[in-house]
Design a protein around this motif. Structure first.
Motif, mmCIF file in Angstrom:
data_model
loop_
_atom_site.group_PDB
_atom_site.id
_atom_site.type_symbol
_atom_site.label_atom_id
_atom_site.label_comp_id
_atom_site.label_asym_id
_atom_site.label_seq_id
_atom_site.Cartn_x
_atom_site.Cartn_y
_atom_site.Cartn_z
ATOM 1 N N SER A 46 -3.099 3.794 -6.237
ATOM 2 C CA SER A 46 -2.107 2.710 -6.203
ATOM 3 C C SER A 46 -2.632 1.406 -6.802
ATOM 4 C CB SER A 46 -1.624 2.471 -4.768
ATOM 5 O OG SER A 46 -2.681 2.112 -3.915
ATOM 6 N N GLU A 47 -3.876 1.061 -6.558
ATOM 7 C CA GLU A 47 -4.399 -0.197 -7.097
ATOM 8 C C GLU A 47 -4.508 -0.157 -8.614
ATOM 9 O OE1 GLU A 47 -7.967 -3.470 -6.501
ATOM 10 O OE2 GLU A 47 -8.090 -1.570 -5.418
ATOM 11 N N SER A 72 -1.350 4.880 1.053
ATOM 12 C CA SER A 72 -1.777 3.520 0.753
ATOM 13 C C SER A 72 -0.773 2.858 -0.184
ATOM 14 C CB SER A 72 -3.170 3.520 0.111
ATOM 15 O OG SER A 72 -3.134 4.190 -1.126
ATOM 16 N N HIS A 74 -0.334 -0.852 -2.981
ATOM 17 C CA HIS A 74 -0.866 -2.071 -3.581
ATOM 18 C C HIS A 74 0.325 -2.828 -4.154
ATOM 19 C CE1 HIS A 74 -4.302 -4.401 -4.920
ATOM 20 N NE2 HIS A 74 -3.584 -4.702 -5.983
#
Length: 92
Positions: A46-47, A72, A74
Motif C-alpha cells: 500500500s505505501e 494495511s 496508506h
C-alpha cells in the motif's frame, strides 16, 4: 501478490484523471470499480502504490490505498479525524 483498493478524490484546479488512471493501471492487473475506485493485484504494498499514484496527483488531492492481503492502508490528505476513526476500529 497483494489485493489493493485505490480510491482518490481529485480536487480543483488540476484533476488529472487520465494520468492517475494510467499510473494505477501500470501497477498490476486492475479493474475499474467506480469512477475513482480501482482494484489492483500488485507485488507492491500500500505505501509503495500510494507513493507511485500520488506522484502524478496535485498536492491537495486525496488518496487511500487499502491492502486487503496485508490488512494495511496508506493515505494522503485524508481528514485526520477519519484516519483516527479507522485506526480505532481497524483491528477490532
Amino acid at each position: 501478490m497483494n489485493n489493493l483498493f485505490i480510491s482518490y478524490d481529485l480536487i480543483a484546479p488540476g484533476q488529472h484523471y487520465e494520468q492517475v488512471s494510467e499510473k494505477i493501471k501500470s501497477l498490476g492487473a486492475w479493474a475499474k470499480v467506480e469512477l475513482s475506485l480501482f482494484y489492483v493485484k500488485s507485488a507492491l504494498g500500500s505505501e509503495a502504490v500510494a507513493n507511485a499514484v500520488y506522484s502524478v496527483m496535485d498536492k491537495n488531492d486525496k488518496l487511500i490505498v487499502i491492502d486487503t492481503t496485508n490488512n494495511s492502508f496508506h493515505s494522503f490528505n485524508l481528514d485526520p479525524v477519519v484516519i483516527k476513526q479507522m485506526l480505532n476500529y481497524w483491528t477490532k
